[in-house]
Motif scaffolding. Structure first.
Motif, PDB file in Angstrom:
ATOM      1  N   VAL A  88      38.091  58.860  36.872  1.00 31.28           N
ATOM      2  CA  VAL A  88      38.542  59.847  36.415  1.00 31.28           C
ATOM      3  C   VAL A  88      36.762  60.801  36.172  1.00 31.28           C
ATOM      4  CG1 VAL A  88      39.765  58.564  34.483  1.00 31.28           C
ATOM      5  CG2 VAL A  88      37.590  57.487  34.757  1.00 31.28           C
ATOM      6  N   HIS A  89      35.708  60.081  36.415  1.00 37.41           N
ATOM      7  CA  HIS A  89      34.507  60.677  36.125  1.00 37.41           C
ATOM      8  C   HIS A  89      34.363  62.316  37.835  1.00 37.41           C
ATOM      9  CE1 HIS A  89      33.108  58.075  34.083  1.00 37.41           C
ATOM     10  NE2 HIS A  89      32.726  59.143  33.654  1.00 37.41           N
ATOM     11  N   LYS A  90      34.983  61.846  38.665  1.00 32.15           N
ATOM     12  CA  LYS A  90      35.621  63.023  39.691  1.00 32.15           C
ATOM     13  C   LYS A  90      36.392  64.448  38.897  1.00 32.15           C
ATOM     14  CE  LYS A  90      36.931  63.116  44.501  1.00 32.15           C
ATOM     15  NZ  LYS A  90      37.650  62.766  45.406  1.00 32.15           N
ATOM     16  N   SER A  91      36.973  63.791  37.947  1.00 31.40           N
ATOM     17  CA  SER A  91      37.281  65.117  37.213  1.00 31.40           C
ATOM     18  C   SER A  91      37.688  65.025  36.328  1.00 31.40           C
ATOM     19  CB  SER A  91      39.206  65.667  38.345  1.00 31.40           C
ATOM     20  OG  SER A  91      38.482  65.460  39.385  1.00 31.40           O
ATOM     21  N   PRO A  92      36.587  64.886  35.303  1.00 36.18           N
ATOM     22  CA  PRO A  92      36.450  64.507  34.059  1.00 36.18           C
ATOM     23  C   PRO A  92      37.751  65.594  33.062  1.00 36.18           C
ATOM     24  CG  PRO A  92      34.492  65.013  34.185  1.00 36.18           C
ATOM     25  CD  PRO A  92      35.542  65.278  35.421  1.00 36.18           C
ATOM     26  N   GLY A  93      38.676  64.769  31.974  1.00 30.20           N
ATOM     27  CA  GLY A  93      39.939  66.329  31.351  1.00 30.20           C
ATOM     28  C   GLY A  93      41.269  65.962  31.825  1.00 30.20           C
ATOM     29  N   GLN A  94      41.209  65.307  33.868  1.00 29.26           N
ATOM     30  CA  GLN A  94      42.396  65.050  34.050  1.00 29.26           C
ATOM     31  C   GLN A  94      42.141  63.480  34.162  1.00 29.26           C
ATOM     32  OE1 GLN A  94      43.395  67.807  35.204  1.00 29.26           O
ATOM     33  NE2 GLN A  94      42.391  69.187  34.322  1.00 29.26           N
ATOM     34  N   SER A  95      43.852  63.424  34.046  1.00 24.98           N
ATOM     35  CA  SER A  95      43.865  62.090  33.714  1.00 24.98           C
ATOM     36  C   SER A  95      43.791  60.956  35.455  1.00 24.98           C
ATOM     37  CB  SER A  95      45.681  61.695  32.758  1.00 24.98           C
ATOM     38  OG  SER A  95      45.555  62.495  31.602  1.00 24.98           O
ATOM     39  N   VAL A  96      44.309  60.079  35.363  1.00 26.05           N
ATOM     40  CA  VAL A  96      44.806  59.156  36.843  1.00 26.05           C
ATOM     41  C   VAL A  96      45.453  58.103  36.395  1.00 26.05           C
ATOM     42  CG1 VAL A  96      42.077  60.104  37.205  1.00 26.05           C
ATOM     43  CG2 VAL A  96      42.466  57.530  36.649  1.00 26.05           C
ATOM     44  N   ILE A  97      45.927  58.226  37.028  1.00 31.09           N
ATOM     45  CA  ILE A  97      47.053  56.782  37.251  1.00 31.09           C
ATOM     46  C   ILE A  97      47.194  55.896  37.956  1.00 31.09           C
ATOM     47  CG2 ILE A  97      49.730  55.954  37.492  1.00 31.09           C
ATOM     48  CD1 ILE A  97      51.214  58.502  36.872  1.00 31.09           C
ATOM     49  N   VAL A  98      46.870  54.610  37.725  1.00 30.59           N
ATOM     50  CA  VAL A  98      45.998  53.710  38.443  1.00 30.59           C
ATOM     51  C   VAL A  98      47.287  52.029  38.620  1.00 30.59           C
ATOM     52  CG1 VAL A  98      44.186  51.784  39.120  1.00 30.59           C
ATOM     53  CG2 VAL A  98      43.915  54.122  38.423  1.00 30.59           C
ATOM     54  N   ASP A  99      47.626  51.940  39.518  1.00 38.86           N
ATOM     55  CA  ASP A  99      47.952  50.538  39.910  1.00 38.86           C
ATOM     56  C   ASP A  99      47.530  49.761  39.898  1.00 38.86           C
ATOM     57  OD1 ASP A  99      50.577  48.175  40.399  1.00 38.86           O
ATOM     58  OD2 ASP A  99      52.201  49.892  41.392  1.00 38.86           O
TER      59      ASP A  99
END
Length: 323
Positions: A92-103
């Motif tokens: 998430v800190h690599k691309s602030p403002g862009q949601s990530v999905i984690v299994d």
């Protein structure tokens, strides 16, 4: 997605943002996050959530505020025990403002994440951060789904991406509304500057005059952490007096200039402070336990010692920045 489905989703999103604005204006600062998350769950399905604010220190987040939704208090210390191996932080800190999905069940994400997911019945998470350009603090929101729930998808990511900016604005509006409401309850609301800080002393929201007052006492201060440790006793310094009131896991702060005029006696300074706050003769007399005639006697002495002819000039001398 069909056009009618897209229009329906857009309408639902617009209604949600309007509802968040209403919540910001009407909910108290202690319960706003819970009500906002309950409203968000009507558009985006999730079982639990974590909404907080943190500072990134040496690549690891240090939490400054934490709002858990359908999660026990033990979740935060358990996460802190595995945060150094949580892949979500880097993503998430690599691309602030862009949601990530984690299994959280995926072995590729490590035993720490797998353990946390299993312990709290979480299958997937959807997370986004917003980093404040001035303070560099990050607001984060993680939504969780159980292992047997539908998986998060690209549409969920887009919704959370666009929603996060509204959430940050709503939190700020809620804090400002709280400050305004607080001002109305104060007995002497004039010549005050208000702010909100967390338990670590990091400013969350502040009127411009509050920063100016801090700089009068601590000229080298640059924030966002307060230059002095505060609790409910507040602070009584050479230039500034700060009152602190605990609300939930935050403090509401009221700062005022803390100046006395050396030409005046202690009682004359008390009277001058009252007039400097815009009070009438009767109000000053009532607050100090004096008769109005005694107050008039003191004010004549104050005028003579200071070489002034009106109360406005007294207020200016009391509240002007020190030389």
């Amino acid at each position: 997605m069909r056009c009618d489905d897209h229009a329906s989703l857009l309408q639902a999103f617009s209604t949600l943002t309007l509802d968040l604005q209403r919540l910001a204006q009407h909910q108290d600062i202690e319960h706003f996050h819970r009500h906002a998350l309950a409203r968000i769950s009507q558009l985006m399905t999730f079982d639990s959530a974590w909404w907080g604010r943190a500072a990134l220190i040496e690549g690891l987040p240090e939490e400054h505020s934490c709002h858990l939704y359908n999660l026990p208090p033990s979740y935060l210390p358990d996460w802190q025990s595995i945060r150094h191996v949580d892949v979500t932080v880097g993503l998430v800190h690599k691309s602030p403002g862009q949601s990530v999905i984690v299994d959280m069940r995926d072995p590729a994400h490590g035993p720490g994440v797998n353990w946390l997911g299993e312990r709290y019945g979480i299958g997937q998470l959807l997370c986004v951060v917003y980093i404040d350009p001035q303070t560099h603090l990050s607001d984060h929101l993680a939504l969780y789904r159980s292992p047997d729930a539908p998986r998060f998808n690209e549409q969920d990511c887009q919704l959370l991406n666009n929603l996060m900016l509204h959430l940050v604005a709503a939190v700020s509006a809620n804090q400002i509304r709280t400050l305004v409401a607080m001002r109305e309850t104060l007995t002497s609301p004039r010549n005050l500057a208000l702010a909100v800080c967390d338990q670590r002393g990091v400013l969350q929201c502040a009127e411009a005059g509050f920063v100016d007052l801090l700089l009068s006492e601590w000229p080298q201060w640059s924030g966002p952490t307060l230059p002095v440790t505060l609790d409910e006793r507040g602070h009584d310094g050479k230039q500034v007096h700060i009152e602190a009131s605990a609300v939930g896991n935050q403090f509401l702060l009221a700062a005022r200039i803390n100046r006395t005029l050396p030409q005046l006696s202690p009682r004359e300074n008390d009277v001058a402070q009252g007039f400097g706050e815009g009070k009438t003769y009767k109000e000053v007399a009532r607050d100090l336990g004096l008769s109005p005639n005694t107050v008039r006697h003191h004010i004549r002495a104050i005028y003579s010692k200071l070489g002034v002819k009106d109360k406005a000039r007294i207020a200016h001398l009391l509240h002007a920045p020190p030389n």
